[in-house]
Design a protein around this motif. Structure first.
Motif, short mmCIF file in Angstrom:
data_model
loop_
_atom_site.label_atom_id
_atom_site.label_comp_id
_atom_site.label_asym_id
_atom_site.label_seq_id
_atom_site.Cartn_x
_atom_site.Cartn_y
_atom_site.Cartn_z
N ASP A 12 0.81 -1.22 0.00
CA ASP A 12 0.00 0.00 0.00
C ASP A 12 0.85 1.27 0.00
OD1 ASP A 12 -2.26 -1.60 0.02
OD2 ASP A 12 -2.66 -1.32 2.17
N HIS A 13 2.06 1.19 0.54
CA HIS A 13 2.90 2.39 0.68
C HIS A 13 4.07 2.45 -0.31
CE1 HIS A 13 0.77 2.41 4.57
NE2 HIS A 13 0.84 3.71 4.40
N ASN A 14 4.09 1.55 -1.29
CA ASN A 14 5.20 1.53 -2.26
C ASN A 14 4.67 1.32 -3.67
OD1 ASN A 14 7.83 1.60 -0.57
ND2 ASN A 14 6.49 0.19 0.53
N ASP A 15 3.84 2.26 -4.12
CA ASP A 15 3.21 2.17 -5.44
C ASP A 15 4.21 1.98 -6.57
OD1 ASP A 15 0.73 2.49 -4.27
OD2 ASP A 15 0.65 4.65 -4.65
N HIS A 16 5.34 2.68 -6.50
CA HIS A 16 6.35 2.61 -7.56
C HIS A 16 6.87 1.18 -7.74
CE1 HIS A 16 9.54 3.84 -10.24
NE2 HIS A 16 10.43 3.29 -9.43
N MET A 17 7.17 0.54 -6.63
CA MET A 17 7.68 -0.84 -6.69
C MET A 17 6.59 -1.79 -7.18
SD MET A 17 10.86 -0.80 -5.91
CE MET A 17 11.36 -2.40 -5.37
N VAL A 18 5.36 -1.57 -6.75
CA VAL A 18 4.24 -2.41 -7.18
C VAL A 18 4.07 -2.31 -8.70
CG1 VAL A 18 1.73 -2.73 -7.05
CG2 VAL A 18 3.06 -2.33 -4.96
N ARG A 19 4.14 -1.09 -9.23
CA ARG A 19 4.01 -0.90 -10.69
C ARG A 19 5.13 -1.62 -11.45
NH1 ARG A 19 2.58 4.18 -9.12
NH2 ARG A 19 4.59 5.10 -9.68
N GLN A 20 6.34 -1.57 -10.91
CA GLN A 20 7.46 -2.24 -11.57
C GLN A 20 7.22 -3.74 -11.65
OE1 GLN A 20 11.12 -1.08 -9.69
NE2 GLN A 20 11.05 0.98 -10.54
N ILE A 21 6.60 -4.29 -10.65
CA ILE A 21 6.32 -5.73 -10.64
C ILE A 21 5.14 -6.05 -11.55
CG2 ILE A 21 5.53 -7.67 -9.22
CD1 ILE A 21 7.11 -6.31 -6.88
N LYS A 22 4.05 -5.34 -11.37
CA LYS A 22 2.81 -5.66 -12.10
C LYS A 22 2.84 -5.22 -13.56
CE LYS A 22 -0.45 -6.26 -8.44
NZ LYS A 22 -1.86 -6.21 -8.14
#
Length: 106
Positions: A51-61
């Motif tokens: 929830d607090h690391n959108d940038h990393m989530v986008r890189q994965i997804k």
């Protein structure tokens, strides 16, 4: 599993520094025995990081950079309660949350 890898390193450092107690005595007396977290504990910690690391989530997804899951594992290890976090279980929960249950680690 009686202790985590981190705890094992701590015990080795104690032994090399001259602690003459037996390993089992160190584990018992210093309360280093692994007290496993529940899946819910792992999920709560992982979801908070997601929830607090959108940038990393986008890189994965979006970019398929599944190796970045290890970054989340590292953060969970740092933020989790010492002596309770198991990296393998943290990674499994993260893969489940990212919808990658059948993917092997890269």
């Amino acid at each position: 599993k009686k202790i985590t890898g981190r705890t094992a390193k701590q015990i080795l450092a104690m032994k090399f520094a001259g602690d003459n107690r037996g390993v089992n005595d160190i584990i018992g007396q210093d309360r280093l025995l692994l007290v496993p977290m529940t899946k819910e504990d792992y999920t709560t910690l992982a979801q908070d990081l997601i929830d607090h690391n959108d940038h990393m989530v986008r890189q994965i997804k979006e970019k398929g950079q599944v190796g970045k899951i290890q970054w989340f594992v590292g953060q969970m290890m740092r933020n989790g309660e010492e002596g309770r976090m198991e990296a393998e279980k943290a990674e499994a929960v993260l893969r489940e949350l990212f919808g990658m249950m059948n993917d092997s680690p890269k």
